[in-house]
Design a protein around this motif. Structure first.
Motif, PDB file in Angstrom:
ATOM      1  N   TYR A 147       0.832  -1.204   0.000  1.00 54.16           N
ATOM      2  CA  TYR A 147       0.000   0.000   0.000  1.00 54.16           C
ATOM      3  C   TYR A 147       0.869   1.257   0.000  1.00 54.16           C
ATOM      4  O   TYR A 147       0.644   2.186  -0.791  1.00 54.16           O
ATOM      5  N   TRP A 148       1.898   1.276   0.850  1.00 56.25           N
ATOM      6  CA  TRP A 148       2.681   2.497   1.041  1.00 56.25           C
ATOM      7  C   TRP A 148       3.782   2.693   0.011  1.00 56.25           C
ATOM      8  O   TRP A 148       4.510   3.688   0.053  1.00 56.25           O
ATOM      9  N   THR A 149       3.909   1.769  -0.942  1.00 56.09           N
ATOM     10  CA  THR A 149       4.890   1.964  -2.011  1.00 56.09           C
ATOM     11  C   THR A 149       4.239   2.187  -3.372  1.00 56.09           C
ATOM     12  O   THR A 149       4.909   2.134  -4.393  1.00 56.09           O
ATOM     13  N   THR A 150       2.928   2.447  -3.390  1.00 54.46           N
ATOM     14  CA  THR A 150       2.278   2.861  -4.632  1.00 54.46           C
ATOM     15  C   THR A 150       2.537   4.349  -4.863  1.00 54.46           C
ATOM     16  O   THR A 150       2.833   5.100  -3.921  1.00 54.46           O
ATOM     17  N   LYS A 151       2.412   4.782  -6.093  1.00 55.07           N
ATOM     18  CA  LYS A 151       2.752   6.164  -6.436  1.00 55.07           C
ATOM     19  C   LYS A 151       1.913   7.178  -5.673  1.00 55.07           C
ATOM     20  O   LYS A 151       2.406   8.236  -5.288  1.00 55.07           O
ATOM     21  N   ASN A 152       0.645   6.868  -5.429  1.00 53.48           N
ATOM     22  CA  ASN A 152      -0.217   7.822  -4.739  1.00 53.48           C
ATOM     23  C   ASN A 152       0.105   7.937  -3.249  1.00 53.48           C
ATOM     24  O   ASN A 152       0.022   9.025  -2.676  1.00 53.48           O
ATOM     25  N   HIS A 153       0.486   6.854  -2.628  1.00 53.01           N
ATOM     26  CA  HIS A 153       0.721   6.889  -1.186  1.00 53.01           C
ATOM     27  C   HIS A 153       2.151   7.311  -0.834  1.00 53.01           C
ATOM     28  O   HIS A 153       2.390   7.838   0.259  1.00 53.01           O
ATOM     29  N   LEU A 154       3.095   7.107  -1.762  1.00 50.33           N
ATOM     30  CA  LEU A 154       4.455   7.590  -1.523  1.00 50.33           C
ATOM     31  C   LEU A 154       4.528   9.119  -1.535  1.00 50.33           C
ATOM     32  O   LEU A 154       5.497   9.692  -1.046  1.00 50.33           O
ATOM     33  N   ILE A 155       3.520   9.766  -2.069  1.00 52.40           N
ATOM     34  CA  ILE A 155       3.460  11.219  -1.998  1.00 52.40           C
ATOM     35  C   ILE A 155       3.316  11.679  -0.550  1.00 52.40           C
ATOM     36  O   ILE A 155       3.836  12.717  -0.144  1.00 52.40           O
ATOM     37  N   ASP A 157       3.969   9.656   2.425  1.00 54.20           N
ATOM     38  CA  ASP A 157       4.857   9.103   3.434  1.00 54.20           C
ATOM     39  C   ASP A 157       5.883   8.194   2.790  1.00 54.20           C
ATOM     40  O   ASP A 157       5.666   7.683   1.672  1.00 54.20           O
ATOM     41  N   ASN A 158       6.986   7.973   3.511  1.00 55.45           N
ATOM     42  CA  ASN A 158       8.060   7.134   2.997  1.00 55.45           C
ATOM     43  C   ASN A 158       8.434   6.063   4.010  1.00 55.45           C
ATOM     44  O   ASN A 158       8.808   6.373   5.139  1.00 55.45           O
ATOM     45  N   ILE A 159       8.347   4.793   3.600  1.00 58.74           N
ATOM     46  CA  ILE A 159       8.803   3.692   4.446  1.00 58.74           C
ATOM     47  C   ILE A 159      10.065   3.057   3.852  1.00 58.74           C
ATOM     48  O   ILE A 159      10.550   2.050   4.358  1.00 58.74           O
ATOM     49  N   VAL A 160      10.587   3.650   2.787  1.00 57.66           N
ATOM     50  CA  VAL A 160      11.767   3.124   2.099  1.00 57.66           C
ATOM     51  C   VAL A 160      13.015   3.735   2.743  1.00 57.66           C
ATOM     52  O   VAL A 160      13.310   4.910   2.547  1.00 57.66           O
ATOM     53  N   THR A 161      13.734   2.936   3.509  1.00 58.04           N
ATOM     54  CA  THR A 161      14.918   3.426   4.212  1.00 58.04           C
ATOM     55  C   THR A 161      16.137   3.302   3.312  1.00 58.04           C
ATOM     56  O   THR A 161      16.454   2.223   2.817  1.00 58.04           O
ATOM     57  N   GLY A 162      16.840   4.425   3.119  1.00 55.57           N
ATOM     58  CA  GLY A 162      17.906   4.498   2.123  1.00 55.57           C
ATOM     59  C   GLY A 162      18.995   3.467   2.277  1.00 55.57           C
ATOM     60  O   GLY A 162      19.538   2.965   1.289  1.00 55.57           O
ATOM     61  N   CYS A 163      19.337   3.112   3.514  1.00 53.43           N
ATOM     62  CA  CYS A 163      20.431   2.161   3.734  1.00 53.43           C
ATOM     63  C   CYS A 163      20.044   0.732   3.394  1.00 53.43           C
ATOM     64  O   CYS A 163      20.874  -0.173   3.485  1.00 53.43           O
ATOM     65  N   THR A 164      18.801   0.499   2.969  1.00 50.19           N
ATOM     66  CA  THR A 164      18.385  -0.831   2.494  1.00 50.19           C
ATOM     67  C   THR A 164      18.158  -0.847   0.986  1.00 50.19           C
ATOM     68  O   THR A 164      17.730  -1.857   0.432  1.00 50.19           O
ATOM     69  N   VAL A 165      18.442   0.260   0.312  1.00 45.99           N
ATOM     70  CA  VAL A 165      18.015   0.468  -1.079  1.00 45.99           C
ATOM     71  C   VAL A 165      19.085   0.071  -2.095  1.00 45.99           C
ATOM     72  O   VAL A 165      20.279   0.270  -1.885  1.00 45.99           O
ATOM     73  N   MET A 166      18.613  -0.469  -3.225  1.00 46.69           N
ATOM     74  CA  MET A 166      19.402  -0.607  -4.449  1.00 46.69           C
ATOM     75  C   MET A 166      18.586  -0.029  -5.594  1.00 46.69           C
ATOM     76  O   MET A 166      17.379  -0.249  -5.668  1.00 46.69           O
ATOM     77  N   ALA A 191      12.381   6.681  -4.418  1.00 41.59           N
ATOM     78  CA  ALA A 191      11.231   5.773  -4.353  1.00 41.59           C
ATOM     79  C   ALA A 191      10.041   6.340  -5.126  1.00 41.59           C
ATOM     80  O   ALA A 191       9.326   5.607  -5.825  1.00 41.59           O
ATOM     81  N   GLN A 192       9.825   7.642  -5.002  1.00 43.27           N
ATOM     82  CA  GLN A 192       8.728   8.258  -5.752  1.00 43.27           C
ATOM     83  C   GLN A 192       8.935   8.101  -7.253  1.00 43.27           C
ATOM     84  O   GLN A 192       8.012   7.711  -7.986  1.00 43.27           O
ATOM     85  N   LEU A 193      10.137   8.401  -7.717  1.00 45.87           N
ATOM     86  CA  LEU A 193      10.416   8.265  -9.145  1.00 45.87           C
ATOM     87  C   LEU A 193      10.231   6.822  -9.621  1.00 45.87           C
ATOM     88  O   LEU A 193       9.658   6.576 -10.686  1.00 45.87           O
ATOM     89  N   ALA A 194      10.734   5.874  -8.837  1.00 47.93           N
ATOM     90  CA  ALA A 194      10.606   4.466  -9.228  1.00 47.93           C
ATOM     91  C   ALA A 194       9.147   4.048  -9.305  1.00 47.93           C
ATOM     92  O   ALA A 194       8.741   3.329 -10.231  1.00 47.93           O
ATOM     93  N   LYS A 288      -3.097  11.017   5.019  1.00 50.12           N
ATOM     94  CA  LYS A 288      -2.553  10.229   6.127  1.00 50.12           C
ATOM     95  C   LYS A 288      -1.154   9.711   5.819  1.00 50.12           C
ATOM     96  O   LYS A 288      -0.743   9.574   4.672  1.00 50.12           O
ATOM     97  N   LYS A 289      -0.420   9.457   6.922  1.00 50.50           N
ATOM     98  CA  LYS A 289       0.846   8.760   6.888  1.00 50.50           C
ATOM     99  C   LYS A 289       0.647   7.356   7.468  1.00 50.50           C
ATOM    100  O   LYS A 289      -0.487   7.003   7.840  1.00 50.50           O
ATOM    101  N   HIS A 290       1.716   6.561   7.540  1.00 46.39           N
ATOM    102  CA  HIS A 290       1.527   5.170   7.951  1.00 46.39           C
ATOM    103  C   HIS A 290       1.438   4.994   9.466  1.00 46.39           C
ATOM    104  O   HIS A 290       1.174   3.889   9.941  1.00 46.39           O
ATOM    105  N   THR A 291       1.615   6.091  10.233  1.00 45.03           N
ATOM    106  CA  THR A 291       1.405   6.049  11.676  1.00 45.03           C
ATOM    107  C   THR A 291       0.366   7.097  12.057  1.00 45.03           C
ATOM    108  O   THR A 291       0.213   8.116  11.364  1.00 45.03           O
ATOM    109  N   TRP A 292      -0.318   6.850  13.169  1.00 40.59           N
ATOM    110  CA  TRP A 292      -1.341   7.815  13.606  1.00 40.59           C
ATOM    111  C   TRP A 292      -0.715   9.150  13.976  1.00 40.59           C
ATOM    112  O   TRP A 292      -1.292  10.204  13.684  1.00 40.59           O
ATOM    113  N   SER A 293       0.474   9.106  14.612  1.00 42.43           N
ATOM    114  CA  SER A 293       1.117  10.358  15.013  1.00 42.43           C
ATOM    115  C   SER A 293       1.562  11.163  13.789  1.00 42.43           C
ATOM    116  O   SER A 293       1.462  12.394  13.764  1.00 42.43           O
ATOM    117  N   GLY A 294       2.046  10.465  12.773  1.00 45.56           N
ATOM    118  CA  GLY A 294       2.440  11.138  11.545  1.00 45.56           C
ATOM    119  C   GLY A 294       1.254  11.753  10.831  1.00 45.56           C
ATOM    120  O   GLY A 294       1.349  12.853  10.270  1.00 45.56           O
TER     121      GLY A 294
END
Length: 308
Positions: A147-155, A157-166, A191-194, A288-294
């Motif tokens: 859900y959180w890595t689709t183009k609409n939801h990445l606008i 919030d971001n759950i993609v942590t750079g140190c895990t990325v290729m 992540a947004q561009l991808a 919304k973001k992926h946490t209630w506080s966010g």
């Protein structure tokens, strides 16, 4: 078939953990990698440590050994990406610890069902303290990643942590030109561009020990105390929301993608309009973001935020 993997690391006063991190990279089961390090103006012994590793391992390169100028973490990683050439690119913080199969697992996912289009792969991670004691295993396991890595939801919030990325070369070609001052963080922008131009793939297996400590540039604060500390810096969060909108507009201009009505309304947000109209729009669009506080923080920033 083997592929050239460039590991990009930005350092800054990294003596506490840097040696441990580099040794974890040298211990990878996939060995056709090169580590490119850019120092962002360290004043401790980081430079000497980097040079010692360069002498020990021909796969380790110090790209600005002659001059270290501080430009900030976003610009530092973008500079690294702009000057290095490889088949695939990974991003590396100075204070984490890579599990032995990190490169291989991520690369296998990258080349699986591969199509010649922009692609980003990221993985799960274990959160650890300064001494690598596990605080939380597989920290993304309770997140709806698809859900959180689709183009609409990445606008939002971001759950993609750079140190895990290729990322692949196709995605790199889409990144530039870009100014670090116009984006929130490089990993979120990638992540947004991808998601708009190609695809984002997720590997649920943890490949990294993601160290949480007080000097993190970006960390995962899940405690109540961590959330209160962020609340105390709400002005900074408001500024980041303005950058978030800027970043989304930049990616949309590059991709020409059509967003959902909610996402487009967010990108077109008018901070100067009346408070009743803003309240109505936030309720109608359910930002919304992926946490209630966010989610609460995002909507408050939109209601009482500064003009962009």
């Amino acid at each position: 078939m083997s592929y050239d993997v460039a590991i990009l690391m930005s350092t800054y006063n990294g003596m506490d953990f840097l040696s441990n991190q580099i040794e974890s990279i040298r211990g990878q089961t996939y060995t056709k990698w090169n580590l490119y390090i850019r120092d962002d103006g360290s004043s401790d012994q980081t430079i000497d440590l980097i040079n010692s590793f360069v002498c020990e391992d021909e796969r380790i390169h110090f790209i600005n050994a002659d001059e270290q100028i501080n430009c900030g973490v976003k610009s530092s990683f973008l500079k690294l990406l702009s000057v290095v050439k490889a088949d695939y690119y990974m991003f590396c913080d100075q204070d984490d610890f890579w599990l032995p199969n990190k490169v291989k697992i991520t690369l296998d996912a990258m080349i699986s069902e591969y199509k010649n289009k922009p692609r980003l792969v990221f993985t799960n991670m274990n959160l650890v303290d300064s001494n690598l004691n596990v605080l939380e295993e597989a920290s993304l396991s309770n997140v709806n990643v698809l859900y959180w890595t689709t183009k609409n939801h990445l606008i939002f919030d971001n759950i993609v942590t750079g140190c895990t990325v290729m990322i692949n070369e196709k995605l790199k070609e889409s990144v530039f030109p870009i100014s670090a001052t116009n984006i929130v963080m490089h990993d979120w922008y990638f992540a947004q561009l991808a998601s708009q131009l190609g695809d984002v793939r997720y590997v649920n297996e943890p490949t990294i020990l993601y160290r949480q400590h007080e000097n993190n540039q970006v960390g995962v604060n899940k405690s109540v105390l961590g959330k209160l500390k962020k609340l105390a810096k709400f002005d900074d969060f408001q500024d980041s929301v303005i950058l978030q909108i800027s970043q989304g507009k930049i990616s949309q201009k590059k991709s020409q993608v059509v967003f959902s009505k909610s996402a487009q309304t967010f990108l077109d947000w008018d901070f100067a309009c009346s408070l009743p109209l803003k309240i109505y729009s936030t309720i109608k669009n359910s930002f919304k973001k992926h946490t209630w506080s966010g989610t609460i923080a995002l909507n408050l920033a939109l209601l009482w935020g500064k003009k962009s």
